[in-house]
Design an enzyme around this catalytic site. Structure first.
Site, mmCIF file in Angstrom:
data_model
loop_
_atom_site.group_PDB
_atom_site.id
_atom_site.type_symbol
_atom_site.label_atom_id
_atom_site.label_comp_id
_atom_site.label_asym_id
_atom_site.label_seq_id
_atom_site.Cartn_x
_atom_site.Cartn_y
_atom_site.Cartn_z
ATOM 1 N N TYR A 149 1.791 1.710 1.987
ATOM 2 C CA TYR A 149 1.851 1.130 3.340
ATOM 3 C C TYR A 149 0.882 1.812 4.309
ATOM 4 O O TYR A 149 0.088 1.113 4.964
ATOM 5 C CB TYR A 149 3.282 1.187 3.865
ATOM 6 C CG TYR A 149 3.457 0.542 5.216
ATOM 7 C CD1 TYR A 149 3.509 -0.841 5.345
ATOM 8 C CD2 TYR A 149 3.565 1.311 6.375
ATOM 9 C CE1 TYR A 149 3.666 -1.445 6.585
ATOM 10 C CE2 TYR A 149 3.727 0.720 7.612
ATOM 11 C CZ TYR A 149 3.780 -0.648 7.718
ATOM 12 O OH TYR A 149 3.926 -1.238 8.942
ATOM 13 N N SER B 76 0.020 -0.387 13.013
ATOM 14 C CA SER B 76 1.148 0.540 12.997
ATOM 15 C C SER B 76 0.609 1.935 13.269
ATOM 16 O O SER B 76 -0.571 2.221 13.003
ATOM 17 C CB SER B 76 1.838 0.509 11.628
ATOM 18 O OG SER B 76 2.730 1.592 11.488
ATOM 19 N N LYS C 5 -2.511 0.167 6.295
ATOM 20 C CA LYS C 5 -2.682 0.158 7.740
ATOM 21 C C LYS C 5 -3.937 0.919 8.156
ATOM 22 O O LYS C 5 -4.609 0.542 9.129
ATOM 23 C CB LYS C 5 -1.440 0.739 8.423
ATOM 24 C CG LYS C 5 -0.190 -0.117 8.225
ATOM 25 C CD LYS C 5 -0.386 -1.533 8.759
ATOM 26 C CE LYS C 5 0.849 -2.379 8.664
ATOM 27 N NZ LYS C 5 0.660 -3.740 9.226
ATOM 28 N N ASP D 246 1.814 -18.458 2.854
ATOM 29 C CA ASP D 246 1.820 -17.080 2.368
ATOM 30 C C ASP D 246 0.403 -16.545 2.558
ATOM 31 O O ASP D 246 -0.518 -16.980 1.869
ATOM 32 C CB ASP D 246 2.227 -17.057 0.896
ATOM 33 C CG ASP D 246 2.281 -15.643 0.317
ATOM 34 O OD1 ASP D 246 1.749 -14.709 0.947
ATOM 35 O OD2 ASP D 246 2.853 -15.495 -0.784
#
Length: 250
Positions: free
Chosen positions: A163, A145, A167, A64
């Site tokens: 999110y 992304s 990024k 992880d």
């Protein structure tokens, strides 16, 4: 790609989607690949997609990346047994369904930051220091992304919450890494690859329904970009690569 024959690659988030495509392509290109994932059994299952003589070159590793101690253990073990890490592909990333203004949502927001940002930090730190110590002309890939360049918006869709911020953070980190790698006198490259929408398991069924009919990339398209970046000659660095499906609306 000849210079990468039998070299060591580490790929995070390797159990499905982009990560799965990348590890299979790297093995086929002649590398020994360590696929890091929480769902490690799914990485093991990917061996059946490889020719029998190549299956030994894919190693499934439970990790992880949001857990610093796990990351340090994995990289220490790889260095101890194989002597180096030549390529790192930071691919692990998560999305959570929430809003920044939602009450009592600290945990999912924290999970995004710990995986998408701190995971890149832990893995890149460990890989780079091995590369530097072993005087390796290595390559670090960051699977980013388009959300790291803007904030995509789908009318009526769910919030993208933390999110895009995660990024944007690794977009900035990539530039800092480029400068730090150079300041340490190494020849280690770094490449930031920012895909548009990719058809993977990262999206919930709700989001997939909203995006029905929207052009999407395949995981293999992103893997092709990784192979392109690492195939460049030693004096060439692809610092940033943006890939979108034809007709993408974002």
């Amino acid at each position: 790609m000849d210079r990468w024959q039998n070299k060591i690659a580490v790929v995070t988030g390797a159990s499905a989607g982009i990560g799965a495509a990348i590890i299979k392509d790297l093995v086929k290109a002649g590398l020994v690949v360590f696929g890091l994932a929480r769902r490690v059994e799914r990485v093991r299952d990917l061996k059946k997609d490889l020719a029998p003589e190549l299956q030994k070159n894919l190693h499934a590793v439970q990790c992880d990346v949001s857990k610093e101690d796990e990351v340090k253990r994995v990289f220490n073990d790889i260095e101890a047994e194989f002597g180096s890490v030549d390529i790192l592909v930071n691919n692990a990333g998560i999305i959570r369904s929430t809003e920044l203004v939602a009450p009592d949502n600290t945990q999912p927001i924290r999970e995004i930051i710990e995986t998408n940002v701190m995971g890149v930090y832990y893995c890149t730190r460990e890989a780079f220091n091995i590369m530097k110590k072993q005087n390796i002309t290595g390559h670090v890939i960051v699977i980013n992304s388009i959300a790291g360049r803007s904030v995509p918006y789908t009318p009526g869709g769910p919030s993208s919450n933390m999110y895009p911020a995660s990024k944007h953070a690794i977009t900035a980190m990539t530039e800092v890494y480029r400068r730090e790698f150079h300041s340490h006198g190494t020849k280690v490259k770094i490449t930031n690859i920012s895909p548009g929408v990719v058809d993977t398991e990262i999206f919930t069924d709700e989001v997939k329904n909203l995006m029905s009919g929207i052009p999407m990339l395949r995981p293999e398209d992103v893997s092709d970009a990784v192979l392109y970046a690492i195939s460049t000659p030693p004096h060439v660095q692809i610092h940033e690569l943006v890939i979108k499906p034809l007709g993408e609306v974002f």
